[in-house]
Design a protein around this motif. Structure first.
Motif, PDB file in Angstrom:
ATOM      1  N   GLY A 106       4.822  -3.376  -6.407  1.00 43.75           N
ATOM      2  CA  GLY A 106       3.827  -4.876  -7.609  1.00 43.75           C
ATOM      3  C   GLY A 106       2.112  -4.271  -6.729  1.00 43.75           C
ATOM      4  N   VAL A 107       1.454  -3.767  -5.821  1.00 38.50           N
ATOM      5  CA  VAL A 107       0.332  -4.085  -5.327  1.00 38.50           C
ATOM      6  C   VAL A 107      -0.679  -3.182  -6.254  1.00 38.50           C
ATOM      7  CG1 VAL A 107      -1.332  -3.753  -3.155  1.00 38.50           C
ATOM      8  CG2 VAL A 107       0.848  -5.312  -2.782  1.00 38.50           C
ATOM      9  N   LEU A 108      -1.477  -2.821  -6.600  1.00 40.06           N
ATOM     10  CA  LEU A 108      -2.531  -2.064  -7.022  1.00 40.06           C
ATOM     11  C   LEU A 108      -3.063  -1.697  -5.622  1.00 40.06           C
ATOM     12  CD1 LEU A 108      -3.860  -3.837  -9.818  1.00 40.06           C
ATOM     13  CD2 LEU A 108      -2.149  -2.632 -10.315  1.00 40.06           C
ATOM     14  N   SER A 109      -3.121  -0.105  -6.109  1.00 45.93           N
ATOM     15  CA  SER A 109      -3.737   1.011  -4.663  1.00 45.93           C
ATOM     16  C   SER A 109      -5.418   0.041  -5.490  1.00 45.93           C
ATOM     17  CB  SER A 109      -3.795   2.205  -5.085  1.00 45.93           C
ATOM     18  OG  SER A 109      -2.197   2.331  -4.764  1.00 45.93           O
ATOM     19  N   GLN A 110      -6.010  -0.489  -5.091  1.00 42.76           N
ATOM     20  CA  GLN A 110      -7.514  -0.548  -5.387  1.00 42.76           C
ATOM     21  C   GLN A 110      -7.649  -2.232  -4.672  1.00 42.76           C
ATOM     22  OE1 GLN A 110      -7.528  -1.038  -9.338  1.00 42.76           O
ATOM     23  NE2 GLN A 110      -8.216  -2.897  -9.993  1.00 42.76           N
ATOM     24  N   PHE A 111      -9.402  -2.018  -4.888  1.00 43.33           N
ATOM     25  CA  PHE A 111      -9.717  -3.545  -3.535  1.00 43.33           C
ATOM     26  C   PHE A 111     -10.519  -4.610  -4.662  1.00 43.33           C
ATOM     27  CE2 PHE A 111     -10.063  -1.072  -0.082  1.00 43.33           C
ATOM     28  CZ  PHE A 111      -9.302  -1.819   1.304  1.00 43.33           C
ATOM     29  N   THR A 112     -10.777  -4.301  -6.124  1.00 40.00           N
ATOM     30  CA  THR A 112     -11.039  -5.369  -6.930  1.00 40.00           C
ATOM     31  C   THR A 112     -10.174  -5.507  -8.029  1.00 40.00           C
ATOM     32  OG1 THR A 112     -12.953  -3.942  -7.225  1.00 40.00           O
ATOM     33  CG2 THR A 112     -11.968  -5.149  -9.638  1.00 40.00           C
ATOM     34  N   TYR A 172      -4.120  -7.335   2.063  1.00 39.92           N
ATOM     35  CA  TYR A 172      -3.891  -6.313   2.982  1.00 39.92           C
ATOM     36  C   TYR A 172      -4.738  -6.114   4.458  1.00 39.92           C
ATOM     37  CZ  TYR A 172       0.694  -7.414   0.375  1.00 39.92           C
ATOM     38  OH  TYR A 172       1.934  -7.439   0.076  1.00 39.92           O
ATOM     39  N   ILE A 173      -5.611  -5.438   3.977  1.00 43.12           N
ATOM     40  CA  ILE A 173      -6.367  -4.645   4.933  1.00 43.12           C
ATOM     41  C   ILE A 173      -7.527  -5.413   4.782  1.00 43.12           C
ATOM     42  CG2 ILE A 173      -6.731  -2.468   4.632  1.00 43.12           C
ATOM     43  CD1 ILE A 173      -4.653  -1.025   4.030  1.00 43.12           C
ATOM     44  N   ASP A 174      -8.301  -5.405   5.383  1.00 41.78           N
ATOM     45  CA  ASP A 174      -9.406  -6.478   5.962  1.00 41.78           C
ATOM     46  C   ASP A 174     -10.595  -5.032   7.173  1.00 41.78           C
ATOM     47  OD1 ASP A 174     -12.401  -7.605   6.205  1.00 41.78           O
ATOM     48  OD2 ASP A 174     -11.081  -9.451   7.454  1.00 41.78           O
ATOM     49  N   VAL A 175     -10.783  -4.313   5.870  1.00 35.64           N
ATOM     50  CA  VAL A 175     -11.389  -2.884   6.822  1.00 35.64           C
ATOM     51  C   VAL A 175     -12.589  -2.610   5.771  1.00 35.64           C
ATOM     52  CG1 VAL A 175     -11.729  -0.495   7.678  1.00 35.64           C
ATOM     53  CG2 VAL A 175      -9.468  -2.115   8.216  1.00 35.64           C
ATOM     54  N   GLU A 185       5.786   2.600  -4.255  1.00 31.59           N
ATOM     55  CA  GLU A 185       5.871   1.972  -2.634  1.00 31.59           C
ATOM     56  C   GLU A 185       5.700   3.305  -1.797  1.00 31.59           C
ATOM     57  OE1 GLU A 185       9.210  -0.284  -2.152  1.00 31.59           O
ATOM     58  OE2 GLU A 185       9.742   0.137  -3.787  1.00 31.59           O
ATOM     59  N   GLY A 186       5.159   2.904  -0.586  1.00 26.74           N
ATOM     60  CA  GLY A 186       4.604   3.968   0.006  1.00 26.74           C
ATOM     61  C   GLY A 186       3.610   4.087   0.823  1.00 26.74           C
ATOM     62  N   LEU A 187       3.201   5.462   1.096  1.00 25.93           N
ATOM     63  CA  LEU A 187       2.140   5.889   2.519  1.00 25.93           C
ATOM     64  C   LEU A 187       1.017   5.541   1.301  1.00 25.93           C
ATOM     65  CD1 LEU A 187       2.465   8.386   4.725  1.00 25.93           C
ATOM     66  CD2 LEU A 187       0.498   7.983   3.120  1.00 25.93           C
ATOM     67  N   LEU A 188      -0.086   5.440   1.653  1.00 25.18           N
ATOM     68  CA  LEU A 188      -1.660   5.331   1.028  1.00 25.18           C
ATOM     69  C   LEU A 188      -2.366   5.474   2.521  1.00 25.18           C
ATOM     70  CD1 LEU A 188      -2.472   5.069  -2.113  1.00 25.18           C
ATOM     71  CD2 LEU A 188      -3.127   2.396  -1.226  1.00 25.18           C
ATOM     72  N   LEU A 189      -2.952   6.239   1.446  1.00 27.84           N
ATOM     73  CA  LEU A 189      -3.729   7.018   3.229  1.00 27.84           C
ATOM     74  C   LEU A 189      -5.524   6.088   2.827  1.00 27.84           C
ATOM     75  CD1 LEU A 189      -5.056   8.538   5.632  1.00 27.84           C
ATOM     76  CD2 LEU A 189      -5.456  10.732   3.918  1.00 27.84           C
ATOM     77  N   LEU A 190      -6.007   6.176   3.360  1.00 20.36           N
ATOM     78  CA  LEU A 190      -7.664   4.983   3.414  1.00 20.36           C
ATOM     79  C   LEU A 190      -8.491   5.996   4.122  1.00 20.36           C
ATOM     80  CD1 LEU A 190      -5.241   2.388   2.620  1.00 20.36           C
ATOM     81  CD2 LEU A 190      -7.362   1.734   1.673  1.00 20.36           C
ATOM     82  N   THR A 191      -9.999   6.384   3.744  1.00 25.24           N
ATOM     83  CA  THR A 191     -10.783   6.169   4.304  1.00 25.24           C
ATOM     84  C   THR A 191     -11.849   6.612   3.662  1.00 25.24           C
ATOM     85  OG1 THR A 191     -11.445   8.538   5.555  1.00 25.24           O
ATOM     86  CG2 THR A 191     -11.030   9.378   3.567  1.00 25.24           C
ATOM     87  N   ASN A 192     -12.885   6.256   5.238  1.00 21.57           N
ATOM     88  CA  ASN A 192     -14.448   6.379   4.772  1.00 21.57           C
ATOM     89  C   ASN A 192     -15.547   7.140   4.903  1.00 21.57           C
ATOM     90  OD1 ASN A 192     -14.673   6.196   6.615  1.00 21.57           O
ATOM     91  ND2 ASN A 192     -16.096   4.519   7.088  1.00 21.57           N
ATOM     92  N   ASP A 193     -14.199   8.654   4.870  1.00 20.50           N
ATOM     93  CA  ASP A 193     -14.779   9.981   5.021  1.00 20.50           C
ATOM     94  C   ASP A 193     -14.608  10.706   3.695  1.00 20.50           C
ATOM     95  OD1 ASP A 193     -14.679  12.731   5.645  1.00 20.50           O
ATOM     96  OD2 ASP A 193     -13.579  12.566   7.458  1.00 20.50           O
TER      97      ASP A 193
END
Length: 201
Positions: free
Chosen positions: A13-19, A31-34, A48-56
């Motif tokens: 139920g969580v969207l894979s975005q910040f907006t 969830y993520i304050d980075v 559900e499950g593993l999502l990888l996030l980066t600024n690279d």
């Protein structure tokens, strides 16, 4: 700017975005304050499950681009118990819309995929899946090297076994392990080294 590499256990139920597009939507921001990190690829809101996030940006491109063929492994709960023919079809490729999927690694779990503390978070989904007393369910492990839109769901539906629950447990060498839903952590130096050494197709 220092590069950040984060893995997150995305709940259902969580969207894979910040907006946030609607007040009803739950996003990664909850969830993520980075700052300035973005998902590599995506998981649908009902997965559900593993999502990888980066600024690279370089790593994002290499992991997301189809020609590099990084493996993604999913645990898939399906309606009914797939037979040998269905497993073979998933392994060799099925037609979904106008596309034939690449060969995949597929195996049927003989029981629910629970191995001690390595996936102690695996319990009933919230909200629970649709159970029907007269119809059994089964779990598959599926490893793909591509990520078309809702591909796993379309693949299992194409062979007659609709997906009820979908959990991504690894991307390349990165494993979900005991990271609980809603939790995130930084990649370890060893994980990052292995990720950067992942072979290209």
């Amino acid at each position: 700017m220092t590069n950040r590499y984060i893995i997150f256990h995305k709940p259902y139920g969580v969207l894979s975005q910040f907006t946030q597009e609607s007040p009803k939507h739950i996003t990664l921001k909850e969830y993520i304050d980075v700052p300035n990190v973005y998902p590599v690829g995506r998981l649908d809101w009902d997965s559900e499950g593993l999502l990888l996030l980066t600024n690279d940006g370089k790593l994002q491109h290499r992991l997301a681009h189809p020609r590099f063929g990084h493996q993604r492994t999913y645990w898939v709960q399906v309606e009914r118990i797939p037979d040998v023919d269905a497993i073979n079809r998933l392994q060799t490729g099925v037609e979904i819309q106008d596309y034939r999927t690449r060969p995949a690694q597929v195996r049927l779990f003989l029981e629910e995929p629970f191995v001690g503390d390595s996936c102690s978070w695996l319990g009933d989904r919230i909200p629970p899946i649709r159970y029907r007393k007269s119809i059994p369910t089964a779990w598959l492990e599926m490893t793909l090297t591509e990520g078309k839109n809702r591909q796993v769901r379309r693949m299992t539906a194409a062979v007659g076994f609709p997906t009820l629950r979908l959990i991504r447990v690894s991307i390349a060498h990165i494993q979900l392990h005991d990271l609980a839903p809603g939790q995130w952590r930084e990649l370890t130096p060893l994980e990052l080294t292995k990720l950067n050494q992942s072979p290209e197709n």
